[in-house]
Design an enzyme around this catalytic site. Structure first.
Site, PDB file in Angstrom:
ATOM      1  N   GLN A 103       7.151  -6.067   6.534  1.00 51.41           N
ATOM      2  CA  GLN A 103       6.646  -7.291   6.271  1.00 51.41           C
ATOM      3  C   GLN A 103       6.566  -7.527   4.732  1.00 51.41           C
ATOM      4  O   GLN A 103       5.898  -6.554   3.947  1.00 51.41           O
ATOM      5  CB  GLN A 103       5.305  -7.634   6.970  1.00 51.41           C
ATOM      6  CG  GLN A 103       4.865  -9.133   6.823  1.00 51.41           C
ATOM      7  CD  GLN A 103       3.492  -9.222   7.386  1.00 51.41           C
ATOM      8  OE1 GLN A 103       2.630  -8.452   7.062  1.00 51.41           O
ATOM      9  NE2 GLN A 103       3.347 -10.294   8.145  1.00 51.41           N
TER      10      GLN A 103
ATOM     11  N   TYR B 108      -2.292 -15.938   2.303  1.00 48.58           N
ATOM     12  CA  TYR B 108      -1.605 -15.292   0.969  1.00 48.58           C
ATOM     13  C   TYR B 108      -0.744 -16.113   0.332  1.00 48.58           C
ATOM     14  O   TYR B 108      -0.383 -17.206   0.698  1.00 48.58           O
ATOM     15  CB  TYR B 108      -1.047 -14.029   1.443  1.00 48.58           C
ATOM     16  CG  TYR B 108      -1.985 -13.040   2.259  1.00 48.58           C
ATOM     17  CD1 TYR B 108      -3.125 -12.310   1.548  1.00 48.58           C
ATOM     18  CD2 TYR B 108      -2.039 -12.587   3.351  1.00 48.58           C
ATOM     19  CE1 TYR B 108      -4.118 -11.666   2.047  1.00 48.58           C
ATOM     20  CE2 TYR B 108      -2.862 -12.127   4.223  1.00 48.58           C
ATOM     21  CZ  TYR B 108      -4.067 -11.295   3.535  1.00 48.58           C
ATOM     22  OH  TYR B 108      -5.035 -10.688   3.767  1.00 48.58           O
TER      23      TYR B 108
ATOM     24  N   ARG C 180       6.532 -15.620   8.812  1.00 49.43           N
ATOM     25  CA  ARG C 180       5.345 -15.486   9.684  1.00 49.43           C
ATOM     26  C   ARG C 180       4.604 -16.792   9.046  1.00 49.43           C
ATOM     27  O   ARG C 180       4.561 -16.812   7.597  1.00 49.43           O
ATOM     28  CB  ARG C 180       4.771 -14.346   9.619  1.00 49.43           C
ATOM     29  CG  ARG C 180       3.182 -14.247  10.599  1.00 49.43           C
ATOM     30  CD  ARG C 180       2.716 -12.939  10.514  1.00 49.43           C
ATOM     31  NE  ARG C 180       2.330 -12.508  11.908  1.00 49.43           N
ATOM     32  CZ  ARG C 180       1.108 -11.925  12.251  1.00 49.43           C
ATOM     33  NH1 ARG C 180       0.231 -11.637  11.303  1.00 49.43           N
ATOM     34  NH2 ARG C 180       1.026 -11.820  13.641  1.00 49.43           N
TER      35      ARG C 180
ATOM     36  N   GLY D  87      -1.409  -6.669  18.491  1.00 46.82           N
ATOM     37  CA  GLY D  87      -1.864  -6.118  17.317  1.00 46.82           C
ATOM     38  C   GLY D  87      -2.947  -5.219  17.844  1.00 46.82           C
ATOM     39  O   GLY D  87      -2.688  -4.069  18.103  1.00 46.82           O
TER      40      GLY D  87
HETATM   41  C1  LIG Z   1      -6.383  -3.917  11.424  1.00 42.18           C
HETATM   42  C2  LIG Z   1      -5.223  -5.204  11.338  1.00 42.18           C
HETATM   43  C3  LIG Z   1      -4.518  -5.435  10.270  1.00 42.18           C
HETATM   44  C4  LIG Z   1      -3.803  -6.548   9.973  1.00 42.18           C
HETATM   45  N1  LIG Z   1      -2.749  -6.591   8.983  1.00 42.18           N
HETATM   46  C5  LIG Z   1      -2.095  -7.666   9.065  1.00 42.18           C
HETATM   47  C6  LIG Z   1      -0.922  -7.759   7.995  1.00 42.18           C
HETATM   48  O1  LIG Z   1      -0.788  -6.964   7.186  1.00 42.18           O
HETATM   49  N2  LIG Z   1       0.025  -8.807   7.958  1.00 42.18           N
HETATM   50  C7  LIG Z   1      -0.101  -9.772   9.084  1.00 42.18           C
HETATM   51  O2  LIG Z   1       0.587 -10.987   8.957  1.00 42.18           O
HETATM   52  N3  LIG Z   1      -1.130  -9.851   9.877  1.00 42.18           N
HETATM   53  C8  LIG Z   1      -1.994  -8.480   9.960  1.00 42.18           C
HETATM   54  N4  LIG Z   1      -3.006  -8.577  10.865  1.00 42.18           N
HETATM   55  C9  LIG Z   1      -2.968  -9.705  12.068  1.00 42.18           C
HETATM   56  C10 LIG Z   1      -2.295  -9.378  13.244  1.00 42.18           C
HETATM   57  O3  LIG Z   1      -0.905  -9.051  13.010  1.00 42.18           O
HETATM   58  C11 LIG Z   1      -2.275 -10.328  14.493  1.00 42.18           C
HETATM   59  O4  LIG Z   1      -1.765 -11.646  14.169  1.00 42.18           O
HETATM   60  C12 LIG Z   1      -3.944 -10.554  14.892  1.00 42.18           C
HETATM   61  O5  LIG Z   1      -4.620  -9.147  15.035  1.00 42.18           O
HETATM   62  C13 LIG Z   1      -3.968 -11.055  16.267  1.00 42.18           C
HETATM   63  O6  LIG Z   1      -3.383 -10.468  17.095  1.00 42.18           O
HETATM   64  P1  LIG Z   1      -3.995  -9.440  18.342  1.00 42.18           P
HETATM   65  O7  LIG Z   1      -5.187 -10.509  18.991  1.00 42.18           O
HETATM   66  O8  LIG Z   1      -2.986  -8.874  19.086  1.00 42.18           O
HETATM   67  O9  LIG Z   1      -4.920  -8.383  17.446  1.00 42.18           O
HETATM   68  C14 LIG Z   1      -3.984  -7.511  11.281  1.00 42.18           C
HETATM   69  C15 LIG Z   1      -4.767  -7.339  12.096  1.00 42.18           C
HETATM   70  C16 LIG Z   1      -5.434  -6.036  12.234  1.00 42.18           C
HETATM   71  C17 LIG Z   1      -6.252  -6.018  13.603  1.00 42.18           C
END
Ligand SMILES: Cc1cc2nc3c(=O)[nH]c(=O)nc-3n(C[C@H](O)[C@H](O)[C@H](O)COP(=O)(O)O)c2cc1C
Length: 382
Positions: free
Chosen positions: A114, A184, A236, A328
């Site tokens: 990413q 961002y 995204r 995630g």
């Molecule tokens: C620890 C953590 C770090 C994350 N870092 C990013 C990231 O670097 N880039 C991004 O687009 N989203 C990031 N997210 C968002 C996740 O990609 C995801 O969209 C969000 O957690 C919802 O999905 P989930 O319910 O499966 O966790 C992060 C989420 C978590 C929990």
């Protein structure tokens, strides 16, 4: 193609749609519909090179995954938004990135990095000269906390996304995901909340779109120039912002209409809850995913994410016509999520991190600390 094993036979047949291969427009094929969502782990070396801790974290999470999207990597030094963020702004980053791509691919998954610039969200202590940059000046209590980028600087960041793509190719990744979500820099340019420019990068919906679209064009150009085989480009986005002024579904439809014409491999819709409903600018009784799939799904496949906890949750998304899901937090809690579904053990998927079993999770220490100290984020119990 993977060889059929005894485990395949044991999978509950209703989950077969999750394990159908999928071929993107670029020609990249993934073995199944399940991807690891991009997750920042705060564990790269201080100079942004890849550390052993992040390899140790990603390897168990790549097993039986169709595709793994890495933590966001900053394309310029002034785009760094997290301590321990992986960098992709210099050729010296390539050897480490190569190890990361290979670690993922060795588990049978496709590796996508990413690419990101944090803009206003960068803490001043992480960027050169502590100078935070943004589409427009940002003041806090009358103090300038982020300054507007000049036209030339904007151009340079666009080029940096292209250079980052070249590095991803040289490192052996199967693709890049442009991080246009979560507030961002790319989203900051599209949002009326953060972009008050009056030059070619702002002033109307169309001009606020110029930066995201210029990045897509530059990344696609770099892919065409440098990739020898199939290489995918995804994007995204976050569909809505809570504030007024802020992005509404109406503006998001304009964005996805434009992105739908760019021959992208996928759009990844960043949501905390895949079933969340539209707030403004569209029918509030319908989910954002349904609305977006209806609007653009016939032009570009969507990835759904957000609280897809169980195999049945994932199946419901696929059966609803969205071809791909991302996991995630679920994969932080249980790296074997997909293995268990494939082996008919979906009832054993764990739903909370147990503080007493710390070692088994292979989570880098700073991420572990963030989880422990942020109640209500990633499920955790002592
Ligand atoms: C620890 C953590 C770090 C994350 N870092 C990013 C990231 O670097 N880039 C991004 O687009 N989203 C990031 N997210 C968002 C996740 O990609 C995801 O969209 C969000 O957690 C919802 O999905 P989930 O319910 O499966 O966790 C992060 C989420 C978590 C929990």
């Amino acid at each position: 193609m993977r060889i059929q094993t005894k485990e395949d036979d044991q999978m509950n047949p209703k989950y077969k749609p999750l394990f159908e291969p999928f071929t993107f427009k670029s020609g990249v094929t993934i073995d199944n519909r399940i991807t690891v969502a991009p997750m920042t782990h705060y564990a790269s070396n201080e100079d942004g090179t890849i550390s052993e801790a992040e390899l140790d974290y990603i390897i168990p999470r790549s097993k039986e995954m169709g595709m793994v999207i890495t933590a966001c990597a900053n394309v310029t030094p002034d785009g760094k938004a997290f301590p321990g963020q992986p960098a992709i702004h210099d050729d010296s980053n390539i050897p480490g990135l190569k190890k990361l791509a290979q670690a993922i691919q060795a588990q049978g998954a496709k590796a996508v990095v990413q690419i990101h610039h944090g803009g206003i969200e960068c803490p001043s202590e992480l960027v050169p000269q502590q100078e935070v940059v943004a589409p427009s000046d940002v003041f806090d209590d009358g103090k300038l906390i982020a300054r507007a980028l000049t036209d030339e600087e904007v151009e340079n960041i666009v080029k940096a996304f292209g250079e980052a793509t070249r590095r991803a190719i040289e490192a052996g990744f199967d693709g890049v995901e442009i991080h246009g979500a979560n507030g961002y820099l790319i989203q900051q340019f599209y949002s009326p909340k953060t972009n008050q420019r009056t030059d070619r990068w702002g002033g109307s919906d169309e001009k606020r779109l110029a930066f995201p679209l210029a990045i897509v064009d530059e990344v696609k150009k770099a892919a065409a120039e440098h990739a020898k085989g199939a290489f995918l480009v995804g994007y995204r986005l976050s569909p809505e912002e809570p504030e007024t002024p802020g992005l509404t579904m109406t503006e998001t439809f304009t964005l996805v209409d434009a992105l739908g014409d760019k021959e992208l491999d996928y759009l990844h819709i960043s949501l905390m809850d895949v079933n969340s409903k539209a707030r403004r600018g569209a029918d509030p009784t319908r989910t954002r995913m349904d609305l977006l799939n209806e609007r653009v799904g016939n032009k570009v496949p969507l990835i759904a994410v957000g609280s897809i906890h169980s195999a049945d949750d994932a199946l419901a998304v696929i059966e609803n016509g969205i071809p791909l899901v991302a996991l995630g937090r679920e994969i932080l809690v249980d790296p074997d999520w997909t293995v268990k579904v494939k082996e008919g053990r979906e009832k054993q998927i764990e739903t909370v991190i147990k503080g007493t079993d710390k070692e088994k999770y292979h989570l880098p220490e700073p991420l572990w600390q963030a989880i422990v100290n942020t109640p209500g984020w990633v499920p955790y119990k002592d």
